[in-house]
Every structure is written in structure tokens, then in C-alpha cells.
Design a protein around this motif. Structure first.
Motif, mmCIF file in Angstrom:
data_model
loop_
_atom_site.group_PDB
_atom_site.id
_atom_site.type_symbol
_atom_site.label_atom_id
_atom_site.label_comp_id
_atom_site.label_asym_id
_atom_site.label_seq_id
_atom_site.Cartn_x
_atom_site.Cartn_y
_atom_site.Cartn_z
ATOM 1 N N ASN A 102 0.837 -1.189 0.000
ATOM 2 C CA ASN A 102 0.000 0.000 0.000
ATOM 3 C C ASN A 102 0.879 1.249 0.000
ATOM 4 O O ASN A 102 0.708 2.124 0.832
ATOM 5 C CB ASN A 102 -0.918 -0.047 1.225
ATOM 6 C CG ASN A 102 -2.250 0.567 0.965
ATOM 7 O OD1 ASN A 102 -2.545 0.937 -0.151
ATOM 8 N ND2 ASN A 102 -3.052 0.680 1.996
ATOM 9 N N PRO A 107 -1.279 -2.274 5.288
ATOM 10 C CA PRO A 107 -2.515 -2.621 4.585
ATOM 11 C C PRO A 107 -3.731 -2.376 5.475
ATOM 12 O O PRO A 107 -3.664 -2.509 6.693
ATOM 13 C CB PRO A 107 -2.365 -4.104 4.272
ATOM 14 C CG PRO A 107 -1.137 -4.576 4.938
ATOM 15 C CD PRO A 107 -0.399 -3.412 5.471
ATOM 16 N N GLN A 111 -8.054 -5.085 3.160
ATOM 17 C CA GLN A 111 -7.028 -5.757 2.363
ATOM 18 C C GLN A 111 -6.504 -7.002 3.083
ATOM 19 O O GLN A 111 -6.319 -8.053 2.462
ATOM 20 C CB GLN A 111 -5.885 -4.791 2.064
ATOM 21 C CG GLN A 111 -6.263 -3.692 1.099
ATOM 22 C CD GLN A 111 -5.196 -2.629 0.973
ATOM 23 O OE1 GLN A 111 -4.418 -2.401 1.909
ATOM 24 N NE2 GLN A 111 -5.170 -1.955 -0.161
#
Length: 145
Positions: A102, A107, A111
């Protein structure tokens, strides 16, 4: 299950049980029934995938029984047509998602959840691998097809 729950009074009178028992059965069933349906459908799909793999590797049954020199009886299998082979092996093998990056940030919860669910659904052992070309050639060479 929710439809059954809507008729809990009718079900209770016909089965001669209490309305509370039917209501609790529906409450539990709302959570258990989808999980049970998933497990049954997954096992059924894996069984069909195993059958397709065996059909690709060994061909279709011809109904002809042959006796070998050592007294063993075997069924003769016929090779599949190219169209049937293609139909049985044209699907994609899903791979679990890798950990998402990311842009240096951690994340998000969504996710991480997607990655964990993907690993649960597509981990090794939860899918039947497609037969490779080498496996197919080895089996057909061994059987003299």
C-alpha cells in the motif's frame, strides 16, 4: 430459513412442538445452514474436479474388458477428443492473493481480510490441480494410446 421462521406458528402446530423451539431452531439454522451448504457444495465440486482429472488422464470407459497374460482383467479406456479435453482443462487455477502493498503504508483491514480469505479458499489442497501436459503424455504413453 427466514421463510421457515415466518411460518413458525404454523410449523409448531403441525409438528406439535412449541413455537419457541421452532424459533430457536430457525435462529441457529440462519447461521448453520449457509455454512453447511458451503461445505457440501465445496466437497461436491472437488469430487467433480477429481472425476474430470481422472477422465482427462485415463480417457473414457469403453466397456470392453481385456484379460492380460498374467490373468488380470482390465477395462480398456478410449482417449478423449480434443474438444472434450479442452472443455475439461480450460479453467483457470486460482492462486491465493499475495500480501498487498500500500505504497509503504500498512494494509487496511479490508485488504488483510481479502488476503486471509483468499488463502483460505485457494490454499494448496483445496483445489484439484489440472493435469499437466507431461502427466497426460506419460499416461497415454504408458497405455499405448
Amino acid at each position: 430459513m427466514a421463510l421457515i421462521g415466518a411460518a413458525n406458528d404454523v410449523i409448531a402446530t403441525h409438528l406439535h412442538v412449541s413455537v419457541n423451539a421452532v424459533t430457536w431452531a430457525v435462529r441457529i439454522g440462519l447461521f448453520v445452514a449457509p455454512l453447511a451448504a458451503f461445505v457440501i457444495a465445496k466437497r461436491w465440486a472437488l469430487g467433480l474436479q477429481h472425476r474430470d482429472r481422472e477422465t482427462v488422464l485415463h480417457g473414457r470407459e469403453s466397456g470392453v474388458i481385456k484379460r492380460l497374460g498374467n490373468g488380470e482383467y482390465v477395462e480398456v479406456h478410449e482417449p478423449l477428443s480434443q474438444a472434450r479435453l479442452h472443455a475439461l482443462t480450460a479453467h483457470e487455477q486460482q492462486e491465493p492473493l499475495k500480501a498487498l502493498e500500500n505504497d509503504g503504508r500498512a494494509p487496511t483491514f479490508t485488504q488483510r481480510l481479502r488476503v486471509k480469505l483468499s488463502r483460505g479458499f485457494y490454499r494448496p489442497g483445496t483445489q484439484v490441480p489440472k493435469p499437466t501436459v507431461d502427466e497426460y503424455k506419460e499416461v497415454t504413453r504408458r497405455h499405448g494410446v
